[in-house]
Write an enzyme that holds these catalytic residues in place. Structure first.
Site, PDB file in Angstrom:
ATOM      1  N   TYR A  94       0.826  -1.213   0.000  1.00 27.32           N
ATOM      2  CA  TYR A  94       0.000   0.000   0.000  1.00 27.32           C
ATOM      3  C   TYR A  94       0.861   1.265   0.000  1.00 27.32           C
ATOM      4  CZ  TYR A  94      -3.886  -3.104   0.981  1.00 27.32           C
ATOM      5  OH  TYR A  94      -4.833  -4.101   0.904  1.00 27.32           O
ATOM      6  N   SER A  95       2.071   1.150  -0.485  1.00 27.36           N
ATOM      7  CA  SER A  95       3.039   2.235  -0.399  1.00 27.36           C
ATOM      8  C   SER A  95       2.676   3.408  -1.303  1.00 27.36           C
ATOM      9  CB  SER A  95       4.427   1.715  -0.792  1.00 27.36           C
ATOM     10  OG  SER A  95       5.334   2.772  -0.979  1.00 27.36           O
ATOM     11  N   ASN A  96       2.581   4.606  -0.712  1.00 25.41           N
ATOM     12  CA  ASN A  96       2.411   5.828  -1.509  1.00 25.41           C
ATOM     13  C   ASN A  96       3.670   6.146  -2.301  1.00 25.41           C
ATOM     14  OD1 ASN A  96      -0.257   6.361  -0.744  1.00 25.41           O
ATOM     15  ND2 ASN A  96       0.398   7.403   1.113  1.00 25.41           N
ATOM     16  N   HIS A  97       4.812   5.740  -1.777  1.00 26.21           N
ATOM     17  CA  HIS A  97       6.072   5.946  -2.504  1.00 26.21           C
ATOM     18  C   HIS A  97       6.064   5.170  -3.819  1.00 26.21           C
ATOM     19  CE1 HIS A  97      10.332   6.054  -3.428  1.00 26.21           C
ATOM     20  NE2 HIS A  97      10.390   4.751  -3.330  1.00 26.21           N
ATOM     21  N   ILE A  98       5.594   3.933  -3.797  1.00 27.62           N
ATOM     22  CA  ILE A  98       5.511   3.139  -5.023  1.00 27.62           C
ATOM     23  C   ILE A  98       4.619   3.840  -6.042  1.00 27.62           C
ATOM     24  CG2 ILE A  98       4.609   0.976  -5.986  1.00 27.62           C
ATOM     25  CD1 ILE A  98       7.286   0.566  -4.671  1.00 27.62           C
TER      26      ILE A  98
END
EC number: 3.5.99.7
Length: 276
Positions: A62-66
């Site tokens: 669920y990474s916003n960075h990804i």
């Protein structure tokens, strides 16, 4: 799409702040797909990413960075690979589906291997599989990211304290690097544990104008109990600002608690960086 810089700086008028002046640095409005500290961290990484032609980076499902790296690759013309912690689960969740739609290739590491993601043999295997690339650590927190976060301070004017949510420590370290004498930075940890102080110290150098407050993680990363949602809902109702729950709500709750307790004295000007 061009980033909106400098991002807006708006004042919150609220009697619950007990005389503390609160300004919101609306970095969430910088870019619709690469918002907040994601843009700040990526800004100086774009040139080496384009030169390499490919970025490999790490994150959870669920990474916003990804999401942000995938969007940046699509917009700025380099390939992206997301190394995801854990097993593949289909159908993809919204975050990973967004990344794939923006052209990102996903690959997965079991949790034991993921914990060794900085080991030479793991990195060599990624180079063998994907070829030459610009490597970004989890959360994008490298020296270039810290430099980008440091630039926020020049946009803030006069203030006493600048606050941010704290996940990997890069944003707090960058803010600390940009401060003038007498100013200080407070990072509100969104994860349990005391490891963030060491991470910030390494990135910020010898500066001691910052602290990490570990009291407002609300149970740990991705934990958002009802009382946190209640605080965020009330803040939105009062001030018309939608509040992201995993990071920003925890920081704002900490700011209000510090104002109520006197840790932020009446008359203090506090800037809260809305990171996403």
């Amino acid at each position: 799409m061009l980033p909106r810089l400098p991002s807006p700086l708006t004042e919150v008028v609220d009697e619950r702040l007990r005389g503390v002046r609160l300004l919101l640095k609306r970095d969430d409005l910088i870019h619709p797909e690469i918002p907040g500290n994601k843009w700040r961290k990526l800004a100086h990484n774009l040139a080496p990413a384009r030169a390499a032609g490919r970025v490999v980076t790490f994150g959870g499902a669920y990474s916003n960075h990804i999401r942000a790296v995938a969007a940046a690759g699509r917009e700025h013309g380099f390939a992206t690979v997301g190394v995801i912690r854990g097993e593949e689960h289909l159908p993809l969740n919204d975050s990973l589906a967004f990344a794939v739609e923006r052209g990102m290739t996903l690959t997965y590491l079991d949790r034991a291997t993921y914990r060794r993601k900085t080991d030479p043999d793991v990195l060599a295997a990624l180079r063998d599989r994907f070829g030459p690339h610009h490597l970004l650590p989890e959360g994008g927190s490298n020296e270039l990211a810290v430099r980008g976060c440091q630039e926020v301070v020049a946009e803030l004017g006069d203030f006493d304290v600048v606050c941010c949510p704290c996940g990997t420590g890069a944003t707090l370290a960058g803010l600390a690097r940009g401060l003038r004498a007498g100013q200080r930075a407070v990072g509100f940890a969104v994860l349990r544990g005391d490891f963030l102080a060491d991470a910030v110290a390494e990135l910020a150098g010898h500066r001691r104008n910052w602290t990490v407050d570990t009291r407002f993680h609300f149970g740990g990363y991705a934990r958002t109990p009802p009382r946190l949602h209640a605080f965020a809902d009330e803040f939105t109702a009062r001030h018309g600002v939608a509040v992201e729950r995993l990071y920003v709500a925890k920081m704002l709750c900490g700011v209000y608690a510090r104002a109520a307790s006197g840790e932020f004295a009446p008359g203090t000007t506090v800037v809260a960086v809305i990171t996403g």
